[in-house]
Write a protein that holds these residues in place. Structure first.
Motif, PDB file in Angstrom:
ATOM      1  N   VAL A   5      26.314  31.072  52.854  1.00 57.88           N
ATOM      2  CA  VAL A   5      25.283  30.414  52.065  1.00 57.88           C
ATOM      3  C   VAL A   5      25.711  28.961  51.911  1.00 57.88           C
ATOM      4  CG1 VAL A   5      24.186  30.304  49.798  1.00 57.88           C
ATOM      5  CG2 VAL A   5      24.759  32.524  50.805  1.00 57.88           C
ATOM      6  N   TYR A   7      24.773  25.749  49.670  1.00 53.88           N
ATOM      7  CA  TYR A   7      24.046  25.129  48.568  1.00 53.88           C
ATOM      8  C   TYR A   7      23.918  23.647  48.888  1.00 53.88           C
ATOM      9  CZ  TYR A   7      24.854  29.466  46.104  1.00 53.88           C
ATOM     10  OH  TYR A   7      24.862  30.792  45.745  1.00 53.88           O
ATOM     11  N   THR A   9      20.751  20.068  48.913  1.00 61.04           N
ATOM     12  CA  THR A   9      19.465  19.553  48.467  1.00 61.04           C
ATOM     13  C   THR A   9      18.953  18.568  49.507  1.00 61.04           C
ATOM     14  OG1 THR A   9      18.236  18.826  46.509  1.00 61.04           O
ATOM     15  CG2 THR A   9      20.205  17.555  47.086  1.00 61.04           C
ATOM     16  N   GLU A  32      22.406  30.760  55.304  1.00 62.72           N
ATOM     17  CA  GLU A  32      21.285  30.796  54.364  1.00 62.72           C
ATOM     18  C   GLU A  32      21.333  29.517  53.546  1.00 62.72           C
ATOM     19  OE1 GLU A  32      19.851  33.092  50.328  1.00 62.72           O
ATOM     20  OE2 GLU A  32      21.198  34.157  51.686  1.00 62.72           O
ATOM     21  N   ARG A  34      20.264  27.237  50.483  1.00 59.93           N
ATOM     22  CA  ARG A  34      19.743  27.342  49.118  1.00 59.93           C
ATOM     23  C   ARG A  34      19.695  25.943  48.522  1.00 59.93           C
ATOM     24  NH1 ARG A  34      22.930  32.618  46.676  1.00 59.93           N
ATOM     25  NH2 ARG A  34      22.037  34.125  48.140  1.00 59.93           N
ATOM     26  N   ASP A  35      18.484  25.451  48.332  1.00 59.44           N
ATOM     27  CA  ASP A  35      18.306  24.138  47.721  1.00 59.44           C
ATOM     28  C   ASP A  35      18.521  24.289  46.224  1.00 59.44           C
ATOM     29  OD1 ASP A  35      17.427  21.676  46.681  1.00 59.44           O
ATOM     30  OD2 ASP A  35      16.001  21.423  48.336  1.00 59.44           O
ATOM     31  N   ASP A  38      15.836  24.496  43.452  1.00 56.74           N
ATOM     32  CA  ASP A  38      14.979  25.671  43.313  1.00 56.74           C
ATOM     33  C   ASP A  38      15.409  26.642  42.214  1.00 56.74           C
ATOM     34  OD1 ASP A  38      13.419  24.752  45.393  1.00 56.74           O
ATOM     35  OD2 ASP A  38      14.471  25.954  46.907  1.00 56.74           O
ATOM     36  N   ASP A  39      16.601  26.475  41.661  1.00 61.50           N
ATOM     37  CA  ASP A  39      17.097  27.425  40.669  1.00 61.50           C
ATOM     38  C   ASP A  39      17.921  26.674  39.622  1.00 61.50           C
ATOM     39  OD1 ASP A  39      19.172  29.278  39.489  1.00 61.50           O
ATOM     40  OD2 ASP A  39      18.064  30.744  40.692  1.00 61.50           O
ATOM     41  N   TRP A  42      21.697  27.276  39.905  1.00 62.26           N
ATOM     42  CA  TRP A  42      22.316  26.566  41.027  1.00 62.26           C
ATOM     43  C   TRP A  42      22.457  25.082  40.703  1.00 62.26           C
ATOM     44  CZ3 TRP A  42      18.529  28.694  45.252  1.00 62.26           C
ATOM     45  CH2 TRP A  42      18.755  30.063  45.441  1.00 62.26           C
TER      46      TRP A  42
END
Length: 82
Positions: A5, A7, A9, A32, A34-35, A38-39, A42
């Motif tokens: 994953v 992380y 942006t 994967e 994960r911006d 979005d959470d 995170w």
């Protein structure tokens, strides 16, 4: 092979470098993205640390930037690819 994953942006040039490095790594089978925007969790955890790479099956096993191919190898060897 390890699933990871990343992380990140949008507009983060270091994140782009990390993604390219992971894409070329011979032990990484999938990335994967994960911006963090979005959470809220995170964002709180990673806003000043991105890019951060974690093993998909062991999210606590992570590397913050800067990392290199050797650090990725060590993390995968320590926690296993799956």
């Amino acid at each position: 092979m390890a699933k990871v994953v990343l992380y990140h942006t949008e507009g983060c040039h270091l994140c782009e470098q990390a993604q390219a490095m992971l894409a070329q790594h011979p032990q990484v089978s999938a990335i994967e993205l994960r911006d963090i925007i979005d959470d809220p969790e995170w964002l709180s955890a990673y806003q000043v640390r991105i890019p951060v790479m974690a093993l998909a099956h062991r999210p606590e096993a992570e590397l913050g930037w800067p990392f290199d191919q050797q650090a990725i190898n060590q993390l995968i060897e320590q926690y296993g690819p799956y």
